[in-house]
Each structure stands twice: as structure tokens, then as C-alpha cells.
Scaffold this motif. Sequence first.
Motif, short mmCIF file in Angstrom:
data_model
loop_
_atom_site.label_atom_id
_atom_site.label_comp_id
_atom_site.label_asym_id
_atom_site.label_seq_id
_atom_site.Cartn_x
_atom_site.Cartn_y
_atom_site.Cartn_z
N ASP A 1 10.51 -20.55 2.33
CA ASP A 1 10.92 -23.02 2.31
C ASP A 1 10.38 -23.27 3.51
OD1 ASP A 1 12.24 -24.87 1.12
OD2 ASP A 1 14.06 -23.53 1.03
N PRO A 2 9.68 -24.48 2.98
CA PRO A 2 9.16 -25.48 4.19
C PRO A 2 10.65 -26.46 4.70
CG PRO A 2 7.99 -25.41 2.52
CD PRO A 2 8.66 -24.68 2.34
N ALA A 3 11.35 -26.14 4.43
CA ALA A 3 12.88 -26.94 3.84
C ALA A 3 13.47 -26.89 4.05
CB ALA A 3 12.81 -27.42 2.00
N GLN A 4 14.02 -25.16 5.14
CA GLN A 4 14.81 -24.69 5.75
C GLN A 4 14.81 -24.78 7.47
OE1 GLN A 4 17.67 -23.18 6.97
NE2 GLN A 4 17.70 -22.49 4.78
N LYS A 5 15.49 -25.25 8.13
CA LYS A 5 15.20 -25.97 9.32
C LYS A 5 15.93 -24.84 10.57
CE LYS A 5 13.34 -29.63 7.64
NZ LYS A 5 12.22 -29.71 8.38
N GLY A 6 16.70 -23.34 9.55
CA GLY A 6 17.03 -22.89 10.56
C GLY A 6 18.50 -22.79 11.22
N ARG A 7 19.09 -22.49 11.60
CA ARG A 7 19.83 -22.70 12.51
C ARG A 7 19.76 -22.82 14.35
NH1 ARG A 7 20.33 -17.77 11.12
NH2 ARG A 7 22.14 -16.74 11.86
N GLN A 8 20.71 -23.16 15.22
CA GLN A 8 20.93 -22.64 16.70
C GLN A 8 22.11 -21.60 16.23
OE1 GLN A 8 19.29 -23.92 20.18
NE2 GLN A 8 17.78 -25.25 18.31
N THR A 9 21.66 -20.97 17.07
CA THR A 9 22.77 -19.56 16.52
C THR A 9 23.47 -18.49 17.71
OG1 THR A 9 24.13 -18.23 15.40
CG2 THR A 9 22.05 -17.80 15.44
N PRO A 10 23.61 -17.74 17.65
CA PRO A 10 24.16 -17.00 19.49
C PRO A 10 23.07 -15.61 18.71
CG PRO A 10 26.43 -17.40 19.38
CD PRO A 10 26.01 -17.84 18.56
N VAL A 11 21.66 -14.96 19.47
CA VAL A 11 20.82 -14.17 19.15
C VAL A 11 20.29 -13.47 20.12
CG1 VAL A 11 19.82 -15.00 16.84
CG2 VAL A 11 19.40 -15.70 19.13
N GLU A 12 19.75 -12.20 19.67
CA GLU A 12 18.88 -11.56 20.79
C GLU A 12 17.64 -12.43 21.00
OE1 GLU A 12 15.87 -7.57 21.31
OE2 GLU A 12 17.91 -7.80 19.41
N ARG A 13 17.51 -12.98 21.83
CA ARG A 13 16.45 -13.40 22.54
C ARG A 13 15.33 -12.77 22.90
NH1 ARG A 13 18.06 -19.09 25.36
NH2 ARG A 13 16.43 -19.48 25.18
N PHE A 14 13.19 -13.82 23.56
CA PHE A 14 12.82 -13.08 22.66
C PHE A 14 12.66 -11.78 24.70
CE2 PHE A 14 10.42 -17.05 20.80
CZ PHE A 14 9.61 -15.38 20.10
N ASP A 15 13.64 -12.40 25.82
CA ASP A 15 13.70 -11.49 26.70
C ASP A 15 14.78 -10.07 26.87
OD1 ASP A 15 15.88 -12.67 27.17
OD2 ASP A 15 15.59 -14.53 28.54
N GLY A 16 14.83 -9.67 25.07
CA GLY A 16 15.88 -9.86 25.52
C GLY A 16 17.67 -9.19 25.74
N THR A 17 17.43 -10.70 25.87
CA THR A 17 18.86 -10.75 26.70
C THR A 17 19.53 -11.85 25.17
OG1 THR A 17 18.60 -13.47 27.59
CG2 THR A 17 18.17 -11.31 29.09
N HIS A 18 20.39 -11.72 25.07
CA HIS A 18 21.91 -12.74 24.40
C HIS A 18 22.17 -14.11 24.52
CE1 HIS A 18 21.76 -8.34 22.80
NE2 HIS A 18 22.10 -8.64 21.68
#
Length: 758
Positions: free
Chosen positions: A622-639
Motif C-alpha cells: 500500500d503506497p499510502a501507508q506511511k508506517g509509524r515511529q515505535t519501539p522495535v528491535e533495531r537492525f543492530d539487535g538493540t531495542h
Amino acid sequence: MSAVEIRVAAPDLGVLVGAYDADAFDRLRERADLFAYRDTREPTSRQVVVVPLGGELDLAGFAAERVPIARHRRMYVRLLERRLPDALPELKLRLRRFGLERIRATEDLVAHAFRDAGLARPASLQRLRKHHRTQLIPRTEFVRGRGSLLLVALQFDTKFVIDGTAADLIADGADIRGLHAIRDGEYAGRILEANGSTLSIGGEDGPVTAATNSVTVEPSMESFKRLFGAALGSNVARYDSAERRLIAAKLSGTAYIEHLRAVVEHLRNAGDCALAPGVSFRFGSLLGVTTRGPEAAARLLPPVEYCFSPDRSATDTLPSRGLDKHGPLDGRSFDRKEPHLLVVGPAEARGEVERFVVQLRDGLGEGAKRFGRGLVGTYRLSRVRTSLVDAPIAGLSRGDVGAGYVAAMRDWYDPDRRPDAALVVLREDEAFMDGPANPYQAAKAWLLSQGIPSQDIRLPKMRARSDLPYILEDLALALYAKLGGCPWTVAPSRPLVHEIVLGMAYAEFGERFRSRERYMGLTAVFTSDGSYVLAAATRRCLYKEYTSALAETVGQTVARLKREQAWLRGDSVRLVFHTVKPLTKEDISRAVDAAVAAVGPEINVEIAVLTIRRDHPFTVADPAQKGRQTPVERFDGTHGVAAVGEAAPERGLCIDLGDRRRLLVVTGSHLIRREGDPVPQPLLLELHDRSTFKDMTALTRQVFQLTGLSWRSVRPASEPVTLQYPRLIAKLIARLEHQPGWSDSLLSTQLARSRWFL
């Protein structure tokens, strides 16, 4: 959708039609100047269709005809598959079993990831490569509002490659024991030992010896994981982080859409391409669908409504909020208000374990946004009694850690004060060990043999900060379900018939040669409101006996439900079967016949057999879905906080692909929990033509509701629990089979109420 339309310049095609003869047909298929196709729907006298690819063609016994696309769409698909390599020579397409693939061999993801990670590439990994792969899969699809279309579906993934033989890998310093071997293009077995210039391989009839230079190692995810882990040690996480970033740059969020559009633009630039003499085709636009208008191909299902009271008066669309507000569904009737929890973990981490268990039991406090009440308050318990056992595993070899856990529990255990459940705390590097030495499997096998369900958690998860409320929520939920509790159900559809949903899976035991000989069939049974009824297992059987064993289990299950639910003469019963792989007509016939025989002629039976697949080529973005900023597991494995969910369509989006097929999005933007995760793939639902109940709208809605019934997490699952539960059971039993002294005798007695497999 990840598919591009194909536009053929003419409505029909000049072909030659003749009789089928096996040898003659094989010879025709080998010829480069023609395309031969067999249409088994036609009489034998006219089953073979030949399309000339060069000039005029004259075949004895064949007559010229014009074949319209509308009547021979499957033939057009196969012809398109044959012609694409010639139409797109710069892509160097290779034919696969289904469709074609393009490998970007000039770009090695492994080399690139090592550079980005700032790591030197060990000699033992020099021959291991990964490449971006694009798959082009011609097919025909019906899309509501558009009719039947010729398409090329586009899939992006990673190709694993190992250059050289087993001898080369050994010379580079790689330990290939335990990996799978390929010899003369065929699977040969697992490598047992490497002795100089020879290998010992576990073959079909026992160990065989082969020269190392005559064998290659299977380039699979398992092989790469083992070889990278052995070579990089603690640096493997750093490498994985770099590789994930590279893959995300093409497959995650808006980057995926940009990559997809770039590929489609390249295809469109090819212009008119030859399909047959005088007939051309060209690539059209990406296949788009809309939820608007009377002929909309897509629609959004209403959110799942969760029930927290027997009378269905207490409901919510969020499980965590509903639990906090109303408590569990069986909060008043649950008979283990003071459960006894055994906690076992490494002796050196005793302080951390104690603090974590207090947070699990009592919660994070009144000011916390989530899990403020803890296990006791959320699930309306009186208290949780705990017993802590230290496992003295410091200094033990990796192979002895599992036995160390079991010995500590055995020394403590008193059958007269048997705990209701156990929490097993594991060190990170030991949680993923293989075989009997795995401490999680060893502890779980011993506990289950005492009738005690268990839940594991790794020390790094206990130490999490930003994710701690979610970790505690899910852990408490699983423990309550393992204690025999019922946290919630889903709002019932209230059909006018008794409706039972049976989810089927199986476990394979042994090595590949024997995996198709040793099966355990599993059936998880739910009512239409999502109430978990039971899990039944077939007897262990040979593969050729699986159909009859499955029918036997279904018959016994339905007979039991008839007794327990008091079905009466004249009642109607709807049996809905969910399966991950298409059942054969024989499988369905036997299972259905057994079910009908079990309920008797006085009960009216409706059948729906639904295959729920992930192995399909479509991704929905869905090109209209902009996502969100939220606490997640990051690329480096940290949160930490990061942007996720871009381009992911909303959960519950359903795309109509005809009378018997639907695409269903079950993982929406808000369920993505890792930075860089690819745009999630929907489920493909296919109704078998043996079905007598054919309402795909109702069946799709039911599948969607059952994704919200998983008690493994407060977030919905990526598949309905009718498949998730038997899959978990099958996977766990297959692993525990290798544990010394394992017995499943208590699973259907003392543990019958427990969701021990979560």
C-alpha cells in the motif's frame, strides 16, 4: 499487487491440434522450433496443442486451428513461460519448476555485508555467496471487476550459493559435519564424518562413503547459519545486522515499492515481444486493486472483536485492553486462583531472575501504560506461589547444560507438591542448541513427563527495557493458558448450525529419506466462536498409511464432539477443514466419509475444505501507508524507536480472486516489530471443489477471526490458530522425540486442559 499484466495483441493463436502419444509428445517438447502443450481436459484424440515458434509447421496427423485466450489460458501461461527468456535476453532468465528466475550474480550480498560490518571475511566462508533473486511467474488470475487476466507475478528473495565441493570447503577450514550433502545432483544424506579425502554420509540404507571432491554441500539457510555461526562466533550478530540492512534496502517499506516499480518499468521498456509468429505481447502496468465502487476487488474486514465474558457482554478490539478492563473470560470459574510456579535458571543470574519474576507476578505499577497489574491482577488470581531453583551450570560443557537443568529440578521435585507450571530461564548462547543437549528441550521434556507445562525465556529478553511490558504481557498470557485458563474467545458468527473447525498439520521424523515414512497427524479443533475444544493426534504411521490414519482420527474426533455437544436427530453440522497443503481427493473423501459415518445419517453434514497457503507469489503493498515511529528491535539487535510498517497494507484487507480464492492480509503495519522487515505476504485461501459449503465471504471472515485467537501473544498471529496450534504441537513433539526418556503419555490426561505447546 506484485504482478504485472500481460497484453496479447491478438485474441487468438494459430496452432496445430493432434492426438496424445507419450513418446511422440516427449519428442515434440524437445524441439526448439515449436511449443507443445497437453490439455488433459480434451479427448485423447485432440489433447496435444502445438504452437509454431519459427515459420510454417506441418505435422502429420495434426490439424490447424485458432485457439482463443479465453479457452486455453493455461496453455498461454506455459507458452509465455517458454518465450520470456527470448523476450528479455539481457536478464538471462533461467527456467525453474514454476516460472523463471534472474540471479544478480555480480552482486554478492555476503561480500557487501562484510564490508559494511567492517569485518574480515574468514577463509571458511569464501565460497559462500548470496545474491538478490527476482522470480517471474506467469499465471492466470480472476480479479473481481477485471475478469480473467494473464499476469506475471514478481517475487524478490535471496539465492544461496556454495562454490566448490566438500573438499574445497574442508580445505578452507570449514567443519561440514551435520550438513546435508548433494551427490550427482541428488540428495545423498547428512554428512556424519569427514576423514581426509572421504566423507561418511547417512544414506537411505545406512552410512555410505564418498570422495569429498564428488560431493557438494546443500546451499541452504541451515548450512549458511551453521557455517557462519562457527566462523564468526560473537561477531555473527554484527554481520547479520549489516546483511539485514542490505536486504531491507530492496524489500522493506517504500524501498520495496520503488524496487517493484523499477522492475516493471524495465519490463515495459521491452515493448512488443514475440509470442508466436504474427502474435506479440507486451507488459502492462502493475496490478492494482481498490476497495471503492460496486465492483471493487478488495474490501476491508471489520476488526476482530474479543470476548471476555461467557455472556459475550464484555468485548474489546484489543486483547490487552480487554484483559486489563474485564479480566479473562473464565476469571470467575478458573479453579487455580493460587497457582504454584516453579522458576529454574542459572545460579549466577539468581538476582536478575528474582527481580523479573516479581515484575511478572505483580506488574510494573499503577503508572505503567501496559501490564501495570501483573499476572495476579490481570488474570484475577489471588496470588502466585513461587519456588526458585538454581541450576548449577556454570563451567559445564555445552553438551551437559540440559542435563544440569534436569538434575537441579529432579533434586528439588516432590510429587506431593507438584507445581502447576514452570518458568525456565536460559542463557542466550544455549537456547538454540540442536538435539538432546538443548537445555530448553531437555527441561521441557522432563517437566511434561511429570505433567507440568513450562514456559522458557532467555536472559537478554529479561534484561530488555523498552520492550519489557510487551514481553511480560505475552509471557503472562502463555502461562495462564498453560495453567488451563481461557483468556478470551472471539465474537461468534452465530451460525444456524453446529460449526466445527478442524486444523490439520503433521510432523516429520527422522532424516529426509525417512521423513515421508514417519508421520504424526494432528488436528486442533475449534467451535465457531473460537473456543478451543481439543487436540487429537493420529497414531504414528507410514506415509502410505497417513490418509487412513487421518480419516480414523477425524472420525473419532467428530464422534466425541457429537457425544459432548449432544447433537440430535435432524441437527445440521458444518465441518470446516483448514490445511496448509492441498489435500488429495482421496484424503478428503476418506476424512469426510469418516466424519459422516461418525455423526450418522440422522445428522445433516456440510463440508468446507480450505487450503491456507503461504507458498504463493503475491505480495500486496500500500503506497499510502506511511508506517509509524515505535519501539522495535533495531537492525543492530538493540531495542529502540524506529520507523516500521511503511507500505504494509491494513490488517483485514481481503482481495477477491474468484468464487473459490481470496488473498487475506493478516499482518498489518501495526504488527511489524523489527526494523527493516519486508512487506508481509498475505495468506492465499483456496476452497476445494469437494466442498458443499461454498460461502467464501463467511469462510474468509472466520479465518481472519481465528488469527486473533492465539494465546501465545496479545497481538494477532500471522495464521489462524487452527494451523498455528497443530504446527506448534507437531514441531515440539518432533524435537522432544530425541530427548532421553521422553513420553507423551500425559499430554492427553493431566495436560489435557493445558495449552502446553504455546
